[in-house]
Design a protein around this motif. Sequence first.
Motif, short mmCIF file in Angstrom:
data_model
loop_
_atom_site.label_atom_id
_atom_site.label_comp_id
_atom_site.label_asym_id
_atom_site.label_seq_id
_atom_site.Cartn_x
_atom_site.Cartn_y
_atom_site.Cartn_z
N GLU A 127 0.85 -1.20 0.00
CA GLU A 127 0.00 0.00 0.00
C GLU A 127 0.88 1.25 0.00
N MET A 157 -1.01 -0.76 -4.32
CA MET A 157 -2.37 -0.27 -4.20
C MET A 157 -2.36 0.99 -3.35
N SER A 164 -2.47 4.49 -8.62
CA SER A 164 -2.75 3.46 -9.61
C SER A 164 -2.62 4.01 -11.03
N ARG A 176 -1.80 -3.28 -10.15
CA ARG A 176 -2.14 -2.09 -9.36
C ARG A 176 -3.58 -2.16 -8.89
N GLY A 177 -3.83 -1.61 -7.68
CA GLY A 177 -5.16 -1.67 -7.12
C GLY A 177 -5.60 -0.35 -6.52
N PRO A 204 -7.60 0.64 -12.26
CA PRO A 204 -6.94 -0.41 -11.48
C PRO A 204 -7.13 -1.79 -12.08
#
Length: 258
Positions: A127, A157, A164, A176-177, A204
């Motif tokens: 993250e 993410m 993203s 990618r989120g 994403p």
Amino acid sequence: MLFLLFALLDRWLAPAPDGRRIGWLKGVTYAHRGLHGAGATENAPTAFIRAVEAGYGIECDVQRSSDGQAMVFHDWELDRLTADSGPVVERGSAQLGKTPLKGGEDTIPTLRQVLDLVDGRVPLLIEVKSKREMHVAPLCLAVRRQLEGYRGPVAVMSFDPRVSRWYARYSPNTVRGLVVTEDGARRTSLAKMRRHLALWTARPDFLAYDVRDLPSPFAAAQRRRGLPVLTWTVRSAELAERAAACADGAIAEGGGIG
């Protein structure tokens, strides 16, 4: 009519990923900030080692040091997790790397150290921490550089759709989120529009959704069209059941792991 319009725009502006790129995300329980507890602080190397040994995936947080390195640490301030105080971004990576974490023998690791420790043995979610007033490119670039040559299953993410989007533009092979919380505003038209705008900006490969908001029509719609949905933070057996019913993987800790 509005639902159909949103669905068409979702497909056009945020197309679903190739399933072969993102299949590894599914069916995994990710230890939230590692498998932390007695003797292992969150986001500490010991917590990550415990997760690997137990066969769990790992979720960790990164932010930038004053000299531009990606450091694995959640809070903006040092106060809660160390004996020091002040913003992380005001310290250099060497100084942060010598800063002991409370509750164990670890110090704050760099992302490179965590990558070397995990070594592709379990899936890893990173993250990328951000604030509205921050430029996201320096940290995104620092993370991308650390990921060069890494062979294991890994994804980045962020709550910030700009993160993203940066990877979609400059590192398209990186999974990618977009991290999402509805924050109690599911039903208002403005809230729905903001979720779609964030999706269109982020482009994403997957969503990481607040478990408190599940089941969610928005999350379910994205899942149906091919975006995996992970969910956080699963802290109880009850929430684990909800995650199993509504998502493809759980980011969990405490009673949510089992």
